[in-house]
Write a protein that holds these residues in place. Structure first.
Motif, PDB file in Angstrom:
ATOM      1  N   ASN A   1      18.134  16.391   6.260  1.00 43.61           N
ATOM      2  CA  ASN A   1      19.378  15.418   5.416  1.00 43.61           C
ATOM      3  C   ASN A   1      19.573  14.691   6.249  1.00 43.61           C
TER       4      ASN A   1
ATOM      5  N   GLN B   1      22.130  12.121   5.320  1.00 45.13           N
ATOM      6  CA  GLN B   1      23.917  12.493   5.626  1.00 45.13           C
ATOM      7  C   GLN B   1      24.490  13.141   6.146  1.00 45.13           C
TER       8      GLN B   1
ATOM      9  N   LEU C   1      27.446  11.179   8.848  1.00 44.56           N
ATOM     10  CA  LEU C   1      28.242  11.374   8.248  1.00 44.56           C
ATOM     11  C   LEU C   1      29.932  10.119   8.298  1.00 44.56           C
TER      12      LEU C   1
ATOM     13  N   GLU D   1      32.238   8.302   3.709  1.00 42.58           N
ATOM     14  CA  GLU D   1      30.845   8.511   3.450  1.00 42.58           C
ATOM     15  C   GLU D   1      31.185   9.756   2.603  1.00 42.58           C
ATOM     16  N   GLU D   2      29.919   9.837   1.741  1.00 47.96           N
ATOM     17  CA  GLU D   2      29.867  10.509   0.848  1.00 47.96           C
ATOM     18  C   GLU D   2      28.438  11.216   0.589  1.00 47.96           C
ATOM     19  N   GLY D   3      28.161  12.687   0.764  1.00 51.68           N
ATOM     20  CA  GLY D   3      26.737  13.304   0.662  1.00 51.68           C
ATOM     21  C   GLY D   3      26.754  14.793  -0.781  1.00 51.68           C
ATOM     22  N   LYS D   4      25.618  14.465  -1.010  1.00 54.48           N
ATOM     23  CA  LYS D   4      25.230  15.818  -1.620  1.00 54.48           C
ATOM     24  C   LYS D   4      24.073  16.207  -1.180  1.00 54.48           C
TER      25      LYS D   4
END
Length: 178
Positions: free
Chosen positions: A114, A116, A120, A124-127
């Motif tokens: 991943n 992200q 990071l 910043e945003e991840g999912k």
């Protein structure tokens, strides 16, 4: 540690031994720590809602969001999710990017799969996401089975959060006429 941001907490440790009913101190240390603002914010949606109420047999789509709200980037992170609840049908768990064993209640996402989690940056945003079915049959055997709740804990060091959703009960009414 619980407290307000900026609050100081003091820890004291004493090392010694008991001799003839008296404590003989060998070493003592006192350290302080300050509670700082969290640097990672965690949130989740289940089937697109933050306050979803599930029904037995539902197909659940979990989306777990993480955001760097600190002032420096994070690198090479691991995110772990543990499911807690007897209503999860663990044999139906699906998450193409997570490491897990079929029938296990824990999943791990790592920075190798991943991007992200690899880097990071600030703000910043991840999912990550996964899908799972709930069991159709609610085995209600006592009062502990009332007000059923599904829980999942998310751990993305240094943040940890526990989420829960309610499960609606099926009501069966019966009538006999003589």
């Amino acid at each position: 540690i619980d407290g307000d941001v900026g609050e100081q907490k003091v820890f004291k440790a004493s090392f010694g031994m008991w001799t003839e009913g008296k404590f003989v101190m060998l070493k003592e240390a006192t350290k302080g720590a300050e509670i700082i603002k969290p640097t990672i914010y965690l949130s989740q949606l289940v089937n697109g809602f933050s306050d979803y109420s599930a029904n037995p047999g539902d197909f659940l789509h979990y989306e777990v969001f993480f955001k760097n709200i600190g002032s420096s980037p994070f690198e090479n992170l691991f995110l772990a999710i543990d499911l807690d609840g007897s209503l999860f049908d663990l044999t139906t768990l699906q998450s193409p990017d997570a490491d897990y064993h079929q029938g296990d209640s824990s999943m791990i996402w790592d920075w190798k799969k991943n991007s992200q989690l690899r880097f990071l940056d600030e703000n910043e945003e991840g999912k990550v996401e996964f899908w799972i079915n709930l069991k159709e049959d609610l085995s209600i055997t006592g009062s502990k089975d009332k007000n059923l709740v599904l829980k999942n804990s998310v751990n993305l060091s240094p943040a940890k959060e526990e989420f829960s959703i309610k499960v609606n009960s099926k009501i069966n009414l019966g009538q006999q006429v003589f």
